[in-house]
Design a protein around this motif. Structure first.
Motif, mmCIF file in Angstrom:
data_model
loop_
_atom_site.group_PDB
_atom_site.id
_atom_site.type_symbol
_atom_site.label_atom_id
_atom_site.label_comp_id
_atom_site.label_asym_id
_atom_site.label_seq_id
_atom_site.Cartn_x
_atom_site.Cartn_y
_atom_site.Cartn_z
ATOM 1 N N LYS A 145 0.840 -1.207 0.000
ATOM 2 C CA LYS A 145 0.000 0.000 0.000
ATOM 3 C C LYS A 145 0.876 1.258 0.000
ATOM 4 C CE LYS A 145 -3.635 2.262 2.632
ATOM 5 N NZ LYS A 145 -4.415 2.238 3.873
ATOM 6 N N PHE A 146 1.937 1.238 0.800
ATOM 7 C CA PHE A 146 2.847 2.373 0.886
ATOM 8 C C PHE A 146 3.549 2.637 -0.446
ATOM 9 C CE2 PHE A 146 7.354 3.554 1.443
ATOM 10 C CZ PHE A 146 7.192 4.838 1.936
ATOM 11 N N ILE A 147 4.035 1.579 -1.069
ATOM 12 C CA ILE A 147 4.850 1.719 -2.276
ATOM 13 C C ILE A 147 4.014 2.125 -3.484
ATOM 14 C CG2 ILE A 147 4.827 -0.623 -3.232
ATOM 15 C CD1 ILE A 147 7.964 1.420 -2.621
ATOM 16 N N LEU A 198 5.705 7.201 -5.623
ATOM 17 C CA LEU A 198 6.092 7.163 -7.033
ATOM 18 C C LEU A 198 6.608 8.523 -7.487
ATOM 19 C CD1 LEU A 198 3.174 4.999 -8.444
ATOM 20 C CD2 LEU A 198 5.498 4.280 -7.911
ATOM 21 N N ASP A 199 5.965 9.596 -7.037
ATOM 22 C CA ASP A 199 6.456 10.939 -7.360
ATOM 23 C C ASP A 199 7.857 11.153 -6.804
ATOM 24 O OD1 ASP A 199 4.074 11.454 -8.598
ATOM 25 O OD2 ASP A 199 3.227 12.618 -6.945
ATOM 26 N N MET A 200 8.076 10.672 -5.581
ATOM 27 C CA MET A 200 9.392 10.829 -4.964
ATOM 28 C C MET A 200 10.453 10.042 -5.742
ATOM 29 S SD MET A 200 10.571 10.114 -1.033
ATOM 30 C CE MET A 200 10.293 8.375 -1.141
ATOM 31 N N ALA A 201 10.102 8.844 -6.196
ATOM 32 C CA ALA A 201 11.052 8.030 -6.957
ATOM 33 C C ALA A 201 11.417 8.727 -8.268
ATOM 34 C CB ALA A 201 10.458 6.653 -7.232
ATOM 35 N N VAL A 202 10.414 9.279 -8.945
ATOM 36 C CA VAL A 202 10.686 10.017 -10.178
ATOM 37 C C VAL A 202 11.580 11.211 -9.871
ATOM 38 C CG1 VAL A 202 9.624 11.438 -11.977
ATOM 39 C CG2 VAL A 202 8.623 9.242 -11.381
ATOM 40 N N GLY A 203 11.306 11.903 -8.772
ATOM 41 C CA GLY A 203 12.126 13.054 -8.375
ATOM 42 C C GLY A 203 13.573 12.679 -8.126
ATOM 43 N N VAL A 204 13.796 11.535 -7.489
ATOM 44 C CA VAL A 204 15.169 11.086 -7.214
ATOM 45 C C VAL A 204 15.888 10.772 -8.528
ATOM 46 C CG1 VAL A 204 16.523 9.200 -6.220
ATOM 47 C CG2 VAL A 204 14.716 10.275 -4.891
ATOM 48 N N ILE A 205 15.202 10.111 -9.458
ATOM 49 C CA ILE A 205 15.821 9.767 -10.744
ATOM 50 C C ILE A 205 16.153 11.028 -11.527
ATOM 51 C CG2 ILE A 205 15.392 8.667 -12.981
ATOM 52 C CD1 ILE A 205 13.722 6.571 -11.363
ATOM 53 N N VAL A 206 15.188 11.958 -11.609
ATOM 54 C CA VAL A 206 15.431 13.216 -12.316
ATOM 55 C C VAL A 206 16.518 14.016 -11.610
ATOM 56 C CG1 VAL A 206 14.379 15.419 -12.960
ATOM 57 C CG2 VAL A 206 13.149 13.314 -13.355
#
Length: 161
Positions: free
Chosen positions: A27-29, A35-43
């Protein structure tokens, strides 16, 4: 996985320990924020390489023209001999400049996004709300739009205004 008893009194339910953890993690993932945070880290990682290149390939040589030196080659050797430790403080200066450039660009992006958000909010607040009342054509009192009879003068409101 072990089994844990839960519940009060006579009624006890047994559930597998860990199953709730996995469901909670799933549920958390899958929440949008993660997901927004993961995209932010990649960018952010890609953006860091751009800023590093800007600093190393463009700004540092330009600063070297004015200061007469390139920061990345500034070192201090502690002691003597082949195995003497070397402090690369020029690399540290380069990292600080990278950080300051990154912080400045992010500050400008956030400031721009906030300004756009404020403009959108202003436009939304300037749009007048749809009317909820109308005037009775007979006594000119404020009445609800859905009214079919005026509560003040009791006139029948068969026609649309």
């Amino acid at each position: 996985m072990g089994i844990r008893a839960s519940g009060k009194g006579r009624k006890r339910t047994m559930k597998k320990v860990g199953k709730g953890f996995i469901a909670e993690f799933r549920k958390f993932i899958t929440r949008g924020n993660v997901l927004d945070m993961a995209v932010g880290v990649i960018v952010g990682g890609a953006f860091t390489s751009i800023v590093t290149s800007l600093n190393t390939d463009i700004l540092t040589p330009l600063l070297g023209i004015f200061g007469g030196t390139d920061f990345s080659y500034l070192t201090v050797t502690l002691g003597s001999g082949e195995n003497a430790p070397v402090l690369n403080y020029g690399n540290f200066i380069t990292a600080v400049i990278n950080f300051l450039i990154t912080a400045l660009v992010i500050f400008c992006l956030v400031k721009g996004i906030n300004a756009i958000g404020e403009r959108v909010k202003k436009k939304e607040s300037q749009v007048p709300a749809a009317p909820t009342t109308k005037k009775c054509p007979y006594c000119l009192s404020e009445i609800p739009l859905e009214a079919t009879r005026c509560p003040h003068c009791t006139s029948r409101l068969d026609q649309e205004d």
